[in-house]
Design an enzyme around this catalytic site. Sequence first.
Site, PDB file in Angstrom:
ATOM      1  NE  ARG A 101      -4.015   0.556   1.909  1.00 56.33           N
ATOM      2  CZ  ARG A 101      -5.174   0.516   2.239  1.00 56.33           C
ATOM      3  NH1 ARG A 101      -5.537   1.276   3.357  1.00 56.33           N
ATOM      4  NH2 ARG A 101      -6.191   0.184   1.686  1.00 56.33           N
ATOM      5  CG  HIS A 128      -8.428  -0.014  -3.041  1.00 55.12           C
ATOM      6  ND1 HIS A 128      -7.584  -1.249  -2.864  1.00 55.12           N
ATOM      7  CD2 HIS A 128      -8.971   0.367  -1.976  1.00 55.12           C
ATOM      8  CE1 HIS A 128      -7.858  -1.413  -1.598  1.00 55.12           C
ATOM      9  NE2 HIS A 128      -8.712  -0.751  -1.030  1.00 55.12           N
ATOM     10  CD  GLN A 131     -13.189  -1.704  -1.102  1.00 56.09           C
ATOM     11  OE1 GLN A 131     -12.076  -1.599  -0.372  1.00 56.09           O
ATOM     12  NE2 GLN A 131     -14.124  -2.310  -0.911  1.00 56.09           N
ATOM     13  CG  ASP A 230     -13.363   6.553  -1.566  1.00 57.45           C
ATOM     14  OD1 ASP A 230     -13.363   6.495  -0.392  1.00 57.45           O
ATOM     15  OD2 ASP A 230     -12.235   6.928  -2.358  1.00 57.45           O
ATOM     16  CB  CYS A 270     -14.254   1.142  -0.644  1.00 59.66           C
ATOM     17  SG  CYS A 270     -13.661   3.038  -0.364  1.00 59.66           S
ATOM     18  NE  ARG A 298     -10.440  -5.266   0.224  1.00 60.46           N
ATOM     19  CZ  ARG A 298      -9.603  -4.313   0.462  1.00 60.46           C
ATOM     20  NH1 ARG A 298     -10.205  -3.171   1.143  1.00 60.46           N
ATOM     21  NH2 ARG A 298      -8.283  -3.950   0.569  1.00 60.46           N
TER      22      ARG A 298
HETATM   23  N1   CP Z   1     -11.345  -0.057   1.965  1.00 56.81           N
HETATM   24  C1   CP Z   1     -10.122  -0.204   2.539  1.00 56.81           C
HETATM   25  O1   CP Z   1      -9.263  -0.389   1.723  1.00 56.81           O
HETATM   26  O2   CP Z   1     -10.049  -0.119   3.778  1.00 56.81           O
HETATM   27  P1   CP Z   1      -8.697   0.121   4.621  1.00 56.81           P
HETATM   28  O3   CP Z   1      -8.255   1.673   4.248  1.00 56.81           O
HETATM   29  O4   CP Z   1      -9.098   0.117   6.088  1.00 56.81           O
HETATM   30  O5   CP Z   1      -7.693  -0.959   4.385  1.00 56.81           O
HETATM   31  N1  NVA Z   2      -9.920   6.963  -1.463  1.00 59.71           N
HETATM   32  C1  NVA Z   2      -9.536   6.311  -0.044  1.00 59.71           C
HETATM   33  C2  NVA Z   2      -9.883   4.986  -0.334  1.00 59.71           C
HETATM   34  C3  NVA Z   2      -9.416   4.322   1.261  1.00 59.71           C
HETATM   35  C4  NVA Z   2      -9.929   2.644   1.220  1.00 59.71           C
HETATM   36  C5  NVA Z   2      -8.301   6.616  -0.107  1.00 59.71           C
HETATM   37  O1  NVA Z   2      -7.357   6.354  -0.564  1.00 59.71           O
HETATM   38  O2  NVA Z   2      -8.068   7.293   1.130  1.00 59.71           O
END
Ligand code: CP
Ligand code: NVA
Length: 316
Positions: A101, A128, A131, A230, A270, A298
Amino acid sequence: MKHFLQETDFAARELDEVFALARQFKQQRGRRTPAVLAGQTWALIFAKSSTRTRVSFEVGIHELGGNPLFLNRNDIQLGRGETIEDTARVLSRYVHGLVVRTFDHSDVERLAAAGSIPVINALTDFLHPCQIYTDAFTMAERWAGKRGNLVKSLRGRKIAFLGDAAGNMANSWILGANLFGMQITVSGPERFAPGAKVDALLAKEGFSGGYQFTPDPMEAVRDADIVYTDVWVSMGKEEEAKKRNRAMAPYAVTAKLFAAAKPDAYFMHCLPAHPGEEVTQEVLDDPRSIIFDQAENRLHMQKAIMAMLAKAARKK
Ligand code: CP
Ligand code: NVA
């Protein structure tokens, strides 16, 4: 080496297998799960916060018989300037897979290119994909029933994505909708409309379906099977919070907006959600809100993705 950096990293013909595996893992949970990662360690390198992704990957790796190793980006030498390439080469000597990440999408591509183990994109500023596969599975569970073809059940369905139409979730859903044969309408302020990068990716992948963009949220949700949103302020965009919150306010998913979609439409997010900002608490609590099934899935979907990548790596 097979990686999962973007939705199209599984060919259309492999999608049925990935989705069927996720369904199988879900049905088997708490009973026997094949130990396809037995004897393996998979490292998670995270440069951003996470609840769902981190926990579902750590639990998933454990349930598949493997050992998860969580590495905060700043705790390893990568955070002090060791190159991405050297990090990939070194970790490839110890572990069997990487879940990453990070901010720049090119970081996951560079890790994949330099290392010799599978890399999974666990969110970048651009995409992502874990997701999106999970979300598609969560919809398909409802539309295909217990035994129907999951991937086929997505075809022709319409998703309306509201709010940050230029963020990682919007980009990723635009790519996902094209892959799954769905229609997508994204709706947000003009200055947060999808950018050239996602257009270039669609062209590169040879998709002609594209997407619709409208600044009118009511128009976007008309005939939608899914209403999706989101957060307005993604991780790394905190400095723009004021500007974003002001511009995106008209795109909040309220009961009134949700009611303008199909009567049997589902609400999806998400998560994490910010109730009272991009969505009201009333919509989050609606019986047609399937946000916690998304969160649970997930785990099942990522186990399927890891099982597929581990199988491909064994063949190498
Ligand atoms: N939806 C998602 O990726 O959540 P987190 O940021 O908690 O991993
Ligand atoms: N768009 C959000 C998604 C979190 C799962 C972010 O990148 O923070």
